[in-house]
Design an enzyme around this catalytic site. Sequence first.
Site: not given
Ligand code: 5GP
Length: 183
Positions: A52, A107-108, A111, A160-161, A173
């Site tokens: 990402g 990081e992208d 969440d 969700f984005v 992407r």
């Molecule tokens: P976390 O571990 O913080 O719950 O999530 C981080 C990872 O989940 C991000 O690096 C990404 O790959 C994915 N992610 C979280 N939210 C989104 C979203 O809204 N859209 C997309 N495409 N990926 C997400």
Amino acid sequence: MNKQGEQIIINGETFVPLLNEYEIQKRVRELGEEISRDYRGKVPVFIGVLNGAFIFMSDLLKNVDIECEIDFFKLSSYGDSKISSGNVKLLKELNCDVNDRDIIIVEDIVDTGLSIKYIGDLFSKHTPKSMKVASLLVKPESLKYDVKIDYIGFRIPSQFVIGYGLDYQQKYRNLSSIYVLSE
Ligand code: 5GP
């Protein structure tokens, strides 16, 4: 790609614009300048989290005007789902030695914060001189772990984005703007 005006329709679901290319580029430039000021005289290692972060990392680095190194590692993602599985696995290791280095994780999106927590635990086994985190997007209402994000592009709602590196079933992407699933 099924674009209808400003909207994108994917499998009958509608995504609408959240952040346009101009807003993203402006903010990424500001973050690059801030990081350059903070690390003046140092040679940090930027570590991108694949897949990402690849576009954000590339644009960010073009706005960093100090000497630096880069590396990437890869974590398992959501797969084809729109919600976190609650599991993280390391799919590609780092190549560089981070001991005694100033590292910046790129990081992208953050969440739940699980991935960043996992990365923090991973690096606690090494001995970097310092570690900071830069994330283009953060969903503050979704955070479940106590994680510190030092450089934040945008705080967004818990929806969700896609686009600008972020996928839906590994696609989209390559959109230069960010779109959100309309509810
Ligand atoms: P976390 O571990 O913080 O719950 O999530 C981080 C990872 O989940 C991000 O690096 C990404 O790959 C994915 N992610 C979280 N939210 C989104 C979203 O809204 N859209 C997309 N495409 N990926 C997400």
